[in-house]
Design an enzyme around this catalytic site. Sequence first.
Site, PDB file in Angstrom:
ATOM      1  N   HIS A 140      36.313  69.904  32.888  1.00  0.00           N
ATOM      2  CA  HIS A 140      37.577  69.878  33.644  1.00  0.00           C
ATOM      3  C   HIS A 140      38.713  70.514  32.840  1.00  0.00           C
ATOM      4  CE1 HIS A 140      36.856  67.745  37.365  1.00  0.00           C
ATOM      5  NE2 HIS A 140      36.227  66.764  36.745  1.00  0.00           N
ATOM      6  N   LEU A 171      35.580  62.680  41.305  1.00  0.00           N
ATOM      7  CA  LEU A 171      36.664  62.183  42.169  1.00  0.00           C
ATOM      8  C   LEU A 171      37.407  63.324  42.851  1.00  0.00           C
ATOM      9  CD1 LEU A 171      38.302  59.386  39.975  1.00  0.00           C
ATOM     10  CD2 LEU A 171      36.806  59.094  41.965  1.00  0.00           C
TER      11      LEU A 171
HETATM   12 NI    NI Z   1      35.001  65.339  37.630  1.00  0.00          NI
END
Ligand code: NI
Length: 150
Positions: free
Chosen positions: A137, A92
Site C-alpha cells: 500500500h 478494506l
Molecule cells: Ni489492503
Amino acid sequence: MAELPIITFPDDNLRIISKEITVFDSNVKTLINDMLETMYKMNAIGLAAPQVGCNERIIVVDISKEKNKPFYLINPEVIHSSGGIKFPDRCLSLPGIYGDVRRPERLKIKYNDLFGNQLKLEAEEIMASVIHHEIDHLNGVLFIDYLLAG
Ligand code: NI
C-alpha cells in the site's frame, strides 16, 4: 482516539508512493492509535496509512485471534525475502473482492519505532503475507494487481 474513514478503490490516493516519516512527534503516535482503532472497528488484521488518506509510510497489524497484539511499523522496508506461499487476500479498500495471492513466505524488515530508532523484524507465513500486503500500500500497489498479472 478516532475512527478514520477508509478510502476505497479507485481513489487516486491508493496509487501514490507514500512519504517517509522524518519527524517522530505526537502526530505520528496519534495517527497510529487512530489507525489501530479503525483496524479493530473494521475487524481487519492490517491497515496502511494511505487507506485512511494519509500518504505516509506507516502500517499497523494484528493477526491475533484475541485482537490484543497490535503492532506498528514506521518506514518499513523489506531487506530480505524468501520462499513463496499463497494466502486468501482481501482489503478494506477493495470491498467485496477476494483472491489468492502468492507472497514471500519469510521476510526480514527494517523499520523505525515511535522514537525514530531503527529496528529489525523477521516474519513468516501469514504474518509475512499481511506485512507484505500493507507495505505494498505504501508503494501504491493493491492485491488486485497480482490477480491481474496472473
Ligand atoms: Ni489492503
